[in-house]
Design an enzyme around this catalytic site. Sequence first.
Site, short mmCIF file in Angstrom:
data_model
loop_
_atom_site.label_atom_id
_atom_site.label_comp_id
_atom_site.label_asym_id
_atom_site.label_seq_id
_atom_site.Cartn_x
_atom_site.Cartn_y
_atom_site.Cartn_z
N TYR A 138 -8.46 -6.04 -6.16
CA TYR A 138 -7.89 -5.20 -7.21
C TYR A 138 -9.03 -4.76 -8.12
CZ TYR A 138 -4.40 -3.89 -10.82
OH TYR A 138 -3.62 -3.21 -11.73
N LYS A 165 -7.42 -2.04 -3.86
CA LYS A 165 -6.64 -1.17 -4.74
C LYS A 165 -7.60 -0.66 -5.80
CE LYS A 165 -3.02 -0.93 -8.25
NZ LYS A 165 -2.08 -1.67 -9.11
#
Length: 298
Positions: A138, A165
């Site tokens: 992330y 992400k």
Amino acid sequence: MSNQELTGVMVALITPFTDDGGKIDESRLKSHIDRLLQAGVHGLVPGGSTGEFTVLSLAERKQLTELCVKYAAGRVPVVAGTGATSTQEAVELAKHAAEVGAAAVMVVPPYYDPVNYEQLTEMMSEIHTESKLPIMYYNIPSASGLTLTPQQLADLSKVGVKYMKDTSGNAPAYTELVFALSDKITAFNGWDTLTFYGMAAGAPGCVWGAANVIPELAVQLWDAIAVKGDLKRGRELWTKAYPICKFLESHNYAAAVKTGVELTGQPTGGLRKPFALLADQHKAELASFMQSAGIKTV
């Protein structure tokens, strides 16, 4: 599910609570997941920023993963948010996610004191070794305080990071990941207002909080651009979605998304204090954007 390739619209899932905020509301969560899957989304990502993971206890985070896997019932993969400020807790959550059937784990690096790159790679390696699950890194420098180059991000593939992400908002860096480094890491867009660009650039998917509010529109956008290559239709759909995405990014994100879900007629239990749903003025503004996009509001 752990061998399944992730692709398409992966919903950065909200966490519905009971009205007093005391517990995760299982029935509301199931109802929301069923609605999203009926709309055709391709995956669920619970326990991230949109899911308010920082206000959940360790037991609640495990409960949330278990419930999402149960309610998804094999229809779509579940990528469990397992980031933590300590390696020990992150490993514990990742191992649990593997045990209950998650397809992958999403790991945000420690978000109070930034780690250095060596510490980060060691942490990712330990999470992967212990859980045996692929990791979605992330990338959110605004929260983690850690800004990595595209090459550094791609090199995390050596320690079990298969996906990323990207919530950096750095379109040039994201372009390099999609076009030049895709053989090492699969980069999903995670910045709402870059969703159209990410799809048009050939990204394999997105981790998208707005899909809680506009799941049908999100799937239509993916189908138009990524599946059919119809940019004209994609632009028409993005014209509807963009004002909503811009609005969400202009406010406390989890609060704005949950307010949007409430506007569709689905109760969420609000947010845990000190956070709260948006004030009436902002709620009315979001409702107008949703109505302009053809979404019925209450």
